[in-house]
Scaffold this motif. Structure first.
Motif, PDB file in Angstrom:
ATOM      1  N   GLN A 107      -5.797  32.936   0.758  1.00  9.77           N
ATOM      2  CA  GLN A 107      -5.165  32.710  -0.516  1.00  9.77           C
ATOM      3  C   GLN A 107      -4.079  31.830  -0.196  1.00  9.77           C
ATOM      4  O   GLN A 107      -3.041  31.967   0.727  1.00  9.77           O
ATOM      5  CB  GLN A 107      -4.701  34.202  -1.153  1.00  9.77           C
ATOM      6  CG  GLN A 107      -3.429  33.929  -2.226  1.00  9.77           C
ATOM      7  CD  GLN A 107      -4.211  33.198  -3.447  1.00  9.77           C
ATOM      8  OE1 GLN A 107      -3.991  31.895  -3.632  1.00  9.77           O
ATOM      9  NE2 GLN A 107      -5.121  33.734  -4.418  1.00  9.77           N
ATOM     10  N   PRO A 139     -14.771  35.084  -5.629  1.00 13.61           N
ATOM     11  CA  PRO A 139     -14.263  36.192  -6.542  1.00 13.61           C
ATOM     12  C   PRO A 139     -13.214  36.110  -7.224  1.00 13.61           C
ATOM     13  O   PRO A 139     -12.039  35.505  -6.904  1.00 13.61           O
ATOM     14  CB  PRO A 139     -13.973  37.264  -5.151  1.00 13.61           C
ATOM     15  CG  PRO A 139     -14.461  36.736  -4.045  1.00 13.61           C
ATOM     16  CD  PRO A 139     -14.326  35.307  -4.183  1.00 13.61           C
ATOM     17  N   SER A 141     -11.066  38.099  -8.158  1.00 15.45           N
ATOM     18  CA  SER A 141      -9.984  38.990  -7.640  1.00 15.45           C
ATOM     19  C   SER A 141      -9.412  38.161  -6.640  1.00 15.45           C
ATOM     20  O   SER A 141      -8.048  38.272  -6.611  1.00 15.45           O
ATOM     21  CB  SER A 141     -10.528  40.124  -6.755  1.00 15.45           C
ATOM     22  OG  SER A 141     -11.620  39.852  -5.834  1.00 15.45           O
ATOM     23  N   LEU A 142      -9.906  37.221  -5.928  1.00  9.62           N
ATOM     24  CA  LEU A 142      -9.110  36.280  -5.150  1.00  9.62           C
ATOM     25  C   LEU A 142      -8.065  35.594  -5.606  1.00  9.62           C
ATOM     26  O   LEU A 142      -6.856  35.527  -5.203  1.00  9.62           O
ATOM     27  CB  LEU A 142      -9.894  35.335  -4.302  1.00  9.62           C
ATOM     28  CG  LEU A 142      -9.256  34.340  -3.211  1.00  9.62           C
ATOM     29  CD1 LEU A 142      -8.504  35.054  -2.152  1.00  9.62           C
ATOM     30  CD2 LEU A 142     -10.430  33.347  -2.853  1.00  9.62           C
ATOM     31  N   ARG A 144      -6.517  36.243  -8.418  1.00  4.44           N
ATOM     32  CA  ARG A 144      -5.560  37.289  -9.236  1.00  4.44           C
ATOM     33  C   ARG A 144      -4.588  37.386  -8.125  1.00  4.44           C
ATOM     34  O   ARG A 144      -3.587  37.924  -8.537  1.00  4.44           O
ATOM     35  CB  ARG A 144      -6.229  38.367  -9.804  1.00  4.44           C
ATOM     36  CG  ARG A 144      -6.998  38.273 -10.898  1.00  4.44           C
ATOM     37  CD  ARG A 144      -7.541  39.573 -11.484  1.00  4.44           C
ATOM     38  NE  ARG A 144      -8.157  39.440 -12.823  1.00  4.44           N
ATOM     39  CZ  ARG A 144      -7.481  39.207 -14.075  1.00  4.44           C
ATOM     40  NH1 ARG A 144      -6.289  39.131 -14.016  1.00  4.44           N
ATOM     41  NH2 ARG A 144      -8.106  39.300 -14.950  1.00  4.44           N
ATOM     42  N   GLU A 145      -4.929  37.354  -6.795  1.00  4.53           N
ATOM     43  CA  GLU A 145      -3.753  37.464  -5.891  1.00  4.53           C
ATOM     44  C   GLU A 145      -2.675  36.375  -5.562  1.00  4.53           C
ATOM     45  O   GLU A 145      -1.798  36.537  -5.404  1.00  4.53           O
ATOM     46  CB  GLU A 145      -4.418  37.504  -4.368  1.00  4.53           C
ATOM     47  CG  GLU A 145      -5.362  38.736  -4.199  1.00  4.53           C
ATOM     48  CD  GLU A 145      -6.124  38.680  -2.887  1.00  4.53           C
ATOM     49  OE1 GLU A 145      -5.666  38.034  -2.161  1.00  4.53           O
ATOM     50  OE2 GLU A 145      -6.935  39.303  -2.649  1.00  4.53           O
ATOM     51  N   GLU A 152      -4.832  35.495 -19.102  1.00  6.86           N
ATOM     52  CA  GLU A 152      -6.158  36.209 -18.950  1.00  6.86           C
ATOM     53  C   GLU A 152      -7.418  35.203 -19.562  1.00  6.86           C
ATOM     54  O   GLU A 152      -8.274  35.474 -18.996  1.00  6.86           O
ATOM     55  CB  GLU A 152      -6.207  37.409 -19.990  1.00  6.86           C
ATOM     56  CG  GLU A 152      -5.578  38.616 -19.216  1.00  6.86           C
ATOM     57  CD  GLU A 152      -6.052  38.922 -17.858  1.00  6.86           C
ATOM     58  OE1 GLU A 152      -7.428  39.105 -17.868  1.00  6.86           O
ATOM     59  OE2 GLU A 152      -5.255  39.030 -16.951  1.00  6.86           O
ATOM     60  N   TYR A 155      -8.902  33.486 -16.490  1.00  4.62           N
ATOM     61  CA  TYR A 155      -9.642  34.336 -15.669  1.00  4.62           C
ATOM     62  C   TYR A 155     -10.984  34.649 -16.439  1.00  4.62           C
ATOM     63  O   TYR A 155     -12.278  34.575 -15.999  1.00  4.62           O
ATOM     64  CB  TYR A 155      -9.021  35.696 -15.198  1.00  4.62           C
ATOM     65  CG  TYR A 155      -7.935  35.372 -14.410  1.00  4.62           C
ATOM     66  CD1 TYR A 155      -8.007  35.235 -13.079  1.00  4.62           C
ATOM     67  CD2 TYR A 155      -6.551  35.513 -15.102  1.00  4.62           C
ATOM     68  CE1 TYR A 155      -6.969  35.102 -12.119  1.00  4.62           C
ATOM     69  CE2 TYR A 155      -5.623  35.530 -14.098  1.00  4.62           C
ATOM     70  CZ  TYR A 155      -5.704  35.062 -12.815  1.00  4.62           C
ATOM     71  OH  TYR A 155      -4.428  34.988 -11.990  1.00  4.62           O
ATOM     72  N   GLU A 159     -14.664  33.485 -15.447  1.00  8.17           N
ATOM     73  CA  GLU A 159     -15.884  34.434 -15.222  1.00  8.17           C
ATOM     74  C   GLU A 159     -16.905  33.974 -16.127  1.00  8.17           C
ATOM     75  O   GLU A 159     -18.287  34.322 -15.765  1.00  8.17           O
ATOM     76  CB  GLU A 159     -15.308  35.639 -15.813  1.00  8.17           C
ATOM     77  CG  GLU A 159     -14.723  36.502 -14.610  1.00  8.17           C
ATOM     78  CD  GLU A 159     -14.367  38.140 -15.075  1.00  8.17           C
ATOM     79  OE1 GLU A 159     -14.771  39.030 -14.486  1.00  8.17           O
ATOM     80  OE2 GLU A 159     -13.632  38.171 -16.067  1.00  8.17           O
TER      81      GLU A 159
END
Length: 283
Positions: A107, A139, A141-142, A144-145, A152, A155, A159
């Protein structure tokens, strides 16, 4: 008969000199990637600017240097996420006609949804299926770090595109979530969201429904809003306005799926849509 959306006025004085300076800056950044003196985030911004700048004097992307610049920007965009997701210490990435050994980054400040969406669009425009697949496996999630503040809908849109490309489940609910997130009442910058972020979502909606007429109507609207946004005095000489990247990517998807494109515009380099340059050299 095709609808024509002309580009907003943009000064062309000293265009060749400016392009030469951008080209030199981009090459220096690319050459600094292996040494670690350049970040992939900075290189992505500069190479994308160079690709768009080529389209000032070559709006159809008809000449080889323009295609070469778009491919280089695409390669850098993909390298951002190859390095961020690498499981080894180094990753081999082809950038600007050379295989380069880059440090794995994990990241970083530039590993965020905005960069991912840009990288995805560039890979779609260049018809790089393997790179699109690799990006679709990054991902969420990566991202979001990342410490940066993203909405939102960023993201959700990421997706949506990943789900579409990989043939996953719940495509429509994810698209609805992305669209709902662009509600002007709930975003910090309703002008940018309304004119630049939402329109490609509407195009994508028409695309997945195979609504040919609706797609072209949405494309016209997207270009009109793009023109409105970039015609504002404080933005009118910004190179980012020369090409409508998001509508271009959606148009490339539609073209390849057999949807007739009934719109012509300098914001949409025609030769990129028709993919005439694809396969010209190893990428």
């Amino acid at each position: 008969m095709a609808s024509i959306i002309p580009r907003h006025p943009f000064p062309t004085e000293n265009a060749e000199e400016g392009l030469a300076v951008l080209q030199q800056n981009a090459q220096e950044m690319i050459d600094g990637l292996e040494a670690g003196s350049t970040s992939l985030g900075d290189a992505l911004g500069t190479t994308l600017t160079l690709a768009e700048a080529h389209c000032l004097m070559d709006p159809r992307a008809a000449i080889f240097p323009t295609w070469d610049a778009w491919v280089t920007a695409m390669q850098v965009g993909s390298a951002v996420f190859a390095a961020a997701t690498a499981t080894e210490e180094h990753v081999l990435c082809r950038i600007a006609h050379k295989d380069r050994t880059l440090q794995a980054t994990g990241q970083e400040w530039y590993v965020h949804p905005g960069a991912w969406i840009t990288a995805f669009y560039l890979a779609v425009v260049c018809r790089e299926k393997d790179r699109i697949t690799a990006l679709s496996r990054v991902p969420v999630s990566l991202l979001r770090e990342n410490g940066s503040r993203f909405e939102e809908y960023d993201y959700a849109w990421m997706e949506t595109l990943q789900t579409y490309w990989l043939g996953g489940q719940d495509l429509v609910p994810k698209l609805v979530s992305a669209v709902d997130g662009t509600d002007p009442e709930s975003v910090a910058d309703p002008e940018t969201v309304g004119k630049l972020v939402y329109p490609p979502m509407e195009m994508f909606h028409r695309f997945i429904r195979k609504d040919h007429e609706g797609f072209n109507r949405a494309l016209i609207r997207a270009l009109e809003l793009h023109k409105q946004y970039w015609s504002e005095e404080e933005r009118a000489v910004n190179i980012s306005g020369l090409v409508a990247l998001a509508p271009l990517a959606m148009t490339c998807l539609a073209h390849d799926a057999g949807i007739p494109i009934e719109v012509e515009s300098e914001y949409l380099p025609a030769v990129l849509i028709s993919r005439n340059w694809c396969g010209e050299f190893p990428t």
